[in-house]
Design a protein around this motif. Structure first.
Motif, PDB file in Angstrom:
ATOM      1  N   TRP A 102       0.815  -1.212   0.000  1.00  0.00           N
ATOM      2  CA  TRP A 102       0.000   0.000   0.000  1.00  0.00           C
ATOM      3  C   TRP A 102       0.849   1.264   0.000  1.00  0.00           C
ATOM      4  N   GLN A 154      -8.493   5.570  -0.283  1.00  0.00           N
ATOM      5  CA  GLN A 154      -9.200   4.620   0.574  1.00  0.00           C
ATOM      6  C   GLN A 154      -8.835   3.186   0.210  1.00  0.00           C
ATOM      7  N   ARG A 158      -7.306   0.380   2.733  1.00  0.00           N
ATOM      8  CA  ARG A 158      -7.876  -0.952   2.982  1.00  0.00           C
ATOM      9  C   ARG A 158      -6.800  -2.035   2.919  1.00  0.00           C
ATOM     10  N   ARG A 161      -4.838  -1.748   6.088  1.00  0.00           N
ATOM     11  CA  ARG A 161      -5.658  -2.245   7.205  1.00  0.00           C
ATOM     12  C   ARG A 161      -5.687  -3.760   7.191  1.00  0.00           C
ATOM     13  N   GLY A 162      -5.766  -4.322   5.972  1.00  0.00           N
ATOM     14  CA  GLY A 162      -5.798  -5.775   5.847  1.00  0.00           C
ATOM     15  C   GLY A 162      -4.513  -6.450   6.295  1.00  0.00           C
ATOM     16  N   ASP A 169      -9.581   2.246  11.812  1.00  0.00           N
ATOM     17  CA  ASP A 169     -10.455   2.592  10.698  1.00  0.00           C
ATOM     18  C   ASP A 169     -10.509   4.114  10.521  1.00  0.00           C
TER      19      ASP A 169
END
Length: 224
Positions: A102, A154, A158, A161-162, A169
């Motif tokens: 990311w 975004q 994600r 975050r994964g 969040d």
């Protein structure tokens, strides 16, 4: 490379020239798109006239009014074409980037966006400066463009975050605010240093973005 790539700015010869009519129309339309962006960048949106556009596009007023109702409609089309061009470049830039990285996706997207704006100063002026004076239709186009860019941010979030690297969040509207901040930094740079200075913003905008993700990298080596 930009909207003008492959478009001959010269006037077509009179009479039978053997060029496909569809190709002629496309060429004329793209020349007028570039013409309005160029005129707006030089003169400002409110001062730009149809005469300015046709002079730069090297087409007749009759040809202009066969395609567009007025200057505003021409600029609206040019704005949409500029957004499509930039989004296409962004899509191409991340094809070879590992889709689970990311940070690399974020850094590549920001760098590519700024580089393309710097290479296409007229588009940069249209997207980030003159569009603010262009009325409600273009204002809605700007909102859609900012939403598209926010969704890309975004998407990177994600992934982080994964993997567990992003600790919390983030509401969707915060990404819209991030794009608003980036838009402001771009506009300020263009108005003070010119579009050629935009690529220098990439490290700062990357730092701001990852800080929003809860991972500040202010002291990362090589990022100033």
């Amino acid at each position: 490379m930009g909207l003008e790539t492959g478009i001959d700015r010269g006037r077509l010869p009179r009479g039978t020239h053997g060029i496909d009519p569809a190709e002629v129309l496309h060429s004329q339309r793209m020349r007028m798109y570039f013409g309005v962006l160029e005129a707006v960048a030089e003169r400002g949106y409110t001062a730009t006239t149809v005469a300015d556009i046709v002079a730069r596009a090297n087409v007749s007023r009759r040809t202009f009014y066969q395609m567009f109702k007025d200057r505003d409609e021409c600029f609206t089309g040019a704005f949409e074409a500029a957004v499509d061009m930039i989004i296409g470049y962004l899509d191409a830039s991340i094809r070879d980037v590992p889709q689970d990285d990311w940070r690399a996706l974020l850094r590549t997207t920001l760098t590519e966006y700024l580089n393309r704006l710097a290479d296409n100063a007229e588009c940069a002026h249209a997207l980030h400066i003159e569009a603010l004076a262009a009325g409600p239709v273009v204002a809605e186009q700007r909102r859609r463009m900012k939403t598209l860019l926010a969704q890309r941010m975004q998407g990177a979030f994600r992934i982080g975050r994964g993997t567990g690297e992003v600790p919390a969040d983030i509401p969707a509207e915060i990404f819209e605010a991030l794009i608003g901040a980036i838009d402001d930094r771009i506009r300020d740079c263009m108005q003070t240093s010119g579009p050629q200075a935009l690529p220098k913003l990439a490290p700062q905008l990357y730092q701001i973005s990852v800080a929003l993700f809860g991972i500040p990298e202010w002291a990362t080596p090589g990022v100033h």
